[in-house]
Design an enzyme around this catalytic site. Structure first.
Site, PDB file in Angstrom:
ATOM      1  CE  LYS A 240      -4.474  -1.486   1.456  1.00  0.00           C
ATOM      2  NZ  LYS A 240      -4.546  -2.536   2.483  1.00  0.00           N
TER       3      LYS A 240
ATOM      4  CE  LYS B  63      -6.588  -9.576  -2.871  1.00  0.00           C
ATOM      5  NZ  LYS B  63      -6.077  -8.531  -2.022  1.00  0.00           N
TER       6      LYS B  63
ATOM      7  CE  LYS C 276     -14.083  -4.018  -1.861  1.00  0.00           C
ATOM      8  NZ  LYS C 276     -14.153  -3.807  -0.412  1.00  0.00           N
TER       9      LYS C 276
END
Ligand code: TYM
Length: 355
Positions: free
Chosen positions: A114, A219, A222
C-alpha cells in the site's frame, strides 16, 4: 458464553463486495453462523487508512451491511456491527500499540504494497528491503499515514478484544492473522496472563482461497479493477466474464494449463459442480475445449449465486430502518463484550483509577 467458540471477521468499507470477498470471507461467515458464536463487522476505521470521501465512506458502510444481510447473515444468529460503534476498540488499539514494533509493521507485505501504491513506486523497480528509505526519501511521504502502518494492530484488536478463536478470512489476510497471534502471545507472556486465545483462520476443511481476477492477474481486488461484484446486473456480469483473458488454447494433449486459464478453472471450481469442472478439464486435456463455452458456463454458474443476492441487496439498500435496528443491537452486544476485555487489559497494564 454458550460453550460455542467465538468467530469474528470483518470487511473494510471501501466499496461493493466482489467474488473475492464472497468466497474468501462472506460465504464462510454464513456457513459458520449456526455452529459458532459469531460476530461480523464493517471495518470503517480500517477504511480511513486510505482517506476516503466522508459521504462515500458512510454509503459504503450501509451497502456492506445490506450485502451481509442479503448474502444470508441473520441478525438473530450473528452479531452484526460497525467497528467505530465500539469505541473500546480504539482505546485498546492505543494500548496494544505499546507492544508492537514499528520494524515488524514495516515488514508487513500489505503495508509495503500500500505504501508503494501511495507513492507510485512499482514493486519490481525496487529492492524489497528498502521501504523505509523509499518512504522517507519520497517528496509525498505524508501520504503514507501512521494508520496504514498500524493497520495490523487495529486488526489484532478487533480480534483480541472479542477473544475470538476463529477468524474466517481469505489467503491475503493470513499474515495479519499471524501477527495477531504473535501480539497475543507477547501480551500474555509480558504480563504473565492468559488473556487472549490465539486465533486461527478457518476454511471448511480446505485451504483458504485466493479468488483470481479475470484479467489474468493473481487476485481479484477493488484496487486491481478486475472485480465481479455481487451487485452486478446480468448483462454487466456476462460481459465481464466473456471478456476474461485466456490464451490461444491447448495445442498438444495434456499440456499444462497457463496461469490465465487456470484462473478461470479456479472460478469454475468455486461456482460449478465437480462434473462440470471435470467436463472442461477433460476438454482441455484432449484439446477440444472452446473457451467461449467455458465462459458461458462460468457466467451462468456465477449468476445462479449472485442474482438472488443482488435482488435482496436492492431491497435492503434503501431500508435504513432495518439497517439501523440491526446495527444498534449489534453494537450493544459487541460493546458489552469489548468493554469487559478492555477492563481486563487496563487492569493488567496498570491503568487503574483512584476514584
Ligand atoms: P478486506 O476488506 O480487504 O477483505 C475482506 C475479506 O475478503 C477477502 N478477500 C479475498 N479472499 C480471497 N480472494 C480474494 N481475491 C479476496 N479479496 C478479498 C479478504 O481475505 C478478507 O477476508 N483487514 C481485513 C478487514 C479486517 C478484519 C479484521 C478481518 C479488519 N479487521 C478482523 C478479520 C478480522 C481486510 O482488509 O479485509
Amino acid at each position: 458464553m454458550n460453550g460455542k467458540e467465538t468467530v469474528l471477521s470483518g470487511i473494510r468499507a471501501t466499496g461493493n463486495l466482489h467474488l473475492g470477498n464472497y468466497f474468501g470471507a462472506l460465504s464462510k461467515f454464513v456457513r459458520m453462523q449456526r455452529d459458532y458464536d459469531c460476530l461480523y463487522f464493517v471495518a470503517d476505521l480500517h477504511a480511513l487508512t486510505t482517506n476516503p470521501d466522508p459521504d462515500q465512506l458512510h454509503r459504503n458502510v450501509r451497502s456492506i451491511v445490506a450485502e451481509y444481510l442479503a448474502a444470508g447473515l441473520d441478525p438473530e444468529e450473528s452479531t452484526l456491527f460497525v467497528q467505530s460503534d465500539v469505541p473500546e476498540i480504539s482505546e485498546m488499539y492505543l494500548l496494544l500499540n505499546m507492544h508492537v514494533g514499528i520494524g515488524e509493521l514495516m515488514r508487513t507485505a500489505s503495508f509495503k504494497d500500500k505504501a508503494r501504491k501511495q507513492l507510485g513506486i512499482k514493486v519490481d523497480e525496487t529492492d524489497e528491503d528498502n521501504i523505509e528509505r523509499q518512504i522517507i526519501g519520497s517528496a509525498s511521504n505524508k501520504r503514507v499515514n501512521a494508520g496504514l502502518l498500524t493497520y495490523p494492530t487495529l486488526m489484532a484488536v478487533d480480534i483480541l478484544i472479542q477473544k475470538a478463536h476463529k477468524v474466517p478470512v481469505g489467503k491475503d489476510q493470513e499474515q495479519h492473522l499471524e501477527l495477531t497471534r504473535r501480539f497475543a502471545r507477547r501480551f500474555n507472556s509480558f504480563y504473565g496472563v492468559e488473556l487472549f486465545p490465539e486465533p486461527a483462520n478457518f476454511d471448511f476443511g480446505g485451504k483458504p482461497v485466493k479468488v483470481p481476477g479475470l484479467d489474468g492477474s493473481g487476485k481479484m481486488g477493488k484496487s486491481e479493477g478486475n472485480c465481479i461484484y455481487l451487485i452486478d446486473d446480468e448483462k454487466t456480469l456476462r460481459k465481464k466474464v466473456m471478456r476474461a483473458v485466456t490464451d490461444e488454447g491447448p495445442k498438444t494433449p495434456n499440456q499444462p494449463v497457463s496461469p490465465t486459464v487456470e484462473n478461470l478453472f479456479t472460478l469454475l471450481e468455486l461456482t460449478s459442480t465437480p462434473e462440470v469442472v471435470k467436463h472442461f478439464r477433460d476438454a482441455y486435456a484432449d484439446c477440444s475445449i472452446r473457451y467461449g463455452d467455458l465462459k458461458k458456463q462460468l457466467a451462468d454458474d456465477i449468476l445462479a449465486i449472485t442474482l438472488p443476492i443482488r435482488e435482496r441487496i436492492l431491497d435492503l439498500q434503501g431500508d435504513d430502518a432495518t439497517i439501523g435496528r440491526v446495527l444498534r443491537r449489534g453494537a450493544e452486544i459487541a460493546r458489552e463484550r469489548a468493554s469487559r476485555t478492555l477492563a481486563e487489559v487496563r487492569e493488567v497494564m496498570g491503568i487503574r483509577r483512584f476514584y
